[in-house]
Design an enzyme around this catalytic site. Structure first.
Site, PDB file in Angstrom:
ATOM      1  N   GLY A  39      40.211  38.773  33.430  1.00 30.58           N
ATOM      2  CA  GLY A  39      41.134  38.469  32.349  1.00 30.58           C
ATOM      3  C   GLY A  39      40.844  37.095  31.779  1.00 30.58           C
ATOM      4  N   GLN A  53      42.506  29.448  27.295  1.00 28.41           N
ATOM      5  CA  GLN A  53      41.435  28.989  28.195  1.00 28.41           C
ATOM      6  C   GLN A  53      40.142  28.650  27.469  1.00 28.41           C
ATOM      7  OE1 GLN A  53      42.215  32.549  30.882  1.00 28.41           O
ATOM      8  NE2 GLN A  53      41.370  31.080  32.323  1.00 28.41           N
ATOM      9  N   HIS A  88      49.270  31.938  30.698  1.00 25.42           N
ATOM     10  CA  HIS A  88      48.377  30.977  30.043  1.00 25.42           C
ATOM     11  C   HIS A  88      48.848  30.662  28.617  1.00 25.42           C
ATOM     12  CE1 HIS A  88      45.105  30.243  32.825  1.00 25.42           C
ATOM     13  NE2 HIS A  88      44.903  31.538  33.032  1.00 25.42           N
ATOM     14  N   HIS A 133      49.582  37.149  34.529  1.00 21.28           N
ATOM     15  CA  HIS A 133      48.834  35.896  34.719  1.00 21.28           C
ATOM     16  C   HIS A 133      48.325  35.384  33.366  1.00 21.28           C
ATOM     17  CE1 HIS A 133      45.599  33.452  36.953  1.00 21.28           C
ATOM     18  NE2 HIS A 133      45.214  33.413  35.689  1.00 21.28           N
ATOM     19  N   GLU A 134      47.748  36.280  32.567  1.00 20.64           N
ATOM     20  CA  GLU A 134      47.187  35.851  31.271  1.00 20.64           C
ATOM     21  C   GLU A 134      48.296  35.463  30.292  1.00 20.64           C
ATOM     22  OE1 GLU A 134      44.191  35.192  31.411  1.00 20.64           O
ATOM     23  OE2 GLU A 134      43.726  36.402  33.184  1.00 20.64           O
ATOM     24  N   CYS A 159      41.484  32.180  38.979  1.00 20.51           N
ATOM     25  CA  CYS A 159      41.536  31.909  37.548  1.00 20.51           C
ATOM     26  C   CYS A 159      40.231  31.233  37.144  1.00 20.51           C
ATOM     27  CB  CYS A 159      42.724  30.991  37.254  1.00 20.51           C
ATOM     28  SG  CYS A 159      42.898  30.568  35.519  1.00 20.51           S
ATOM     29  N   LEU A 160      39.666  31.661  36.017  1.00 22.63           N
ATOM     30  CA  LEU A 160      38.401  31.058  35.568  1.00 22.63           C
ATOM     31  C   LEU A 160      38.574  29.571  35.264  1.00 22.63           C
ATOM     32  CD1 LEU A 160      36.955  33.876  33.276  1.00 22.63           C
ATOM     33  CD2 LEU A 160      36.438  33.377  35.667  1.00 22.63           C
TER      34      LEU A 160
HETATM   35 NI    NI Z   1      43.789  32.360  34.548  1.00 18.91          NI
END
Ligand code: NI
Length: 167
Positions: free
Chosen positions: A46, A51, A137, A133-134, A91-92
């Site tokens: 995701g 991000q 963000h 989660h996304e 998370c990236l």
């Molecule tokens: Ni994330």
């Protein structure tokens, strides 16, 4: 398509609240395609526009093992949530950190697709967790925010140090 630069915690730009996408046009579709490519290349399941330093309400997910179920959610809104699920998340933007977080197990979400159509979809388990989660963000929130302040500050210190070493 292009691979986009991902912001890393504790970059303050990860804390910006995203604004709605006013119209789903070619520019938005190009951004979504680039975000997909960035997500698959990472690899991740995701990615939110926040991000990649675009502060618009758009996210991409694909929780399939075969990477062939891409989903792009534009202006997502949570309509319903049910149950409790604890899952280890990563998370990236927070590389190398995996921690358990509690989320709703099933959700119903409304969003616009890449044609600008309004869609309602039910999701459960990993897909539900990933979407939540996304969506966080887009509010400037990270999964670290659910951890204890002590744990969060330890992780932040570790990542800050690691990034200094890279630079
Ligand atoms: Ni994330």
């Amino acid at each position: 398509m292009a691979i986009l630069q991902v912001l890393y915690h504790p970059d303050p730009r990860l804390r910006i609240k995203a604004a709605p996408v006013p119209v789903v046009d070619d520019e938005v579709r190009r951004l979504a395609a680039d975000m997909m490519e960035t997500m698959y290349a990472a690899p991740g399941i995701g990615l939110a526009a926040t991000q990649v330093n675009v502060h618009r309400r758009l996210l991409v997910v694909d929780v399939s093992e075969t990477h062939d179920q891409p989903l792009c959610l534009i202006n997502p809104a949570l309509l319903q949530k049910e149950g409790v699920e604890r899952m280890e998340e990563g998370c990236l933007s927070v590389p190398g950190v995996f921690e358990e977080v509690e989320r709703a197990e099933r959700i119903r979400v409304r969003f616009q697709d890449l044609e600008g159509h309004t869609v309602e979809q039910d999701a459960d388990d990993l897909l539900a967790v990933c979407i939540q989660h996304e969506m966080d963000h887009l509010e400037g929130k990270l999964f670290l925010d659910y951890l204890s302040p002590l744990k969060r500050s330890r992780i932040t210190k570790k990542l800050t140090k690691a990034q200094k070493q890279v630079m």
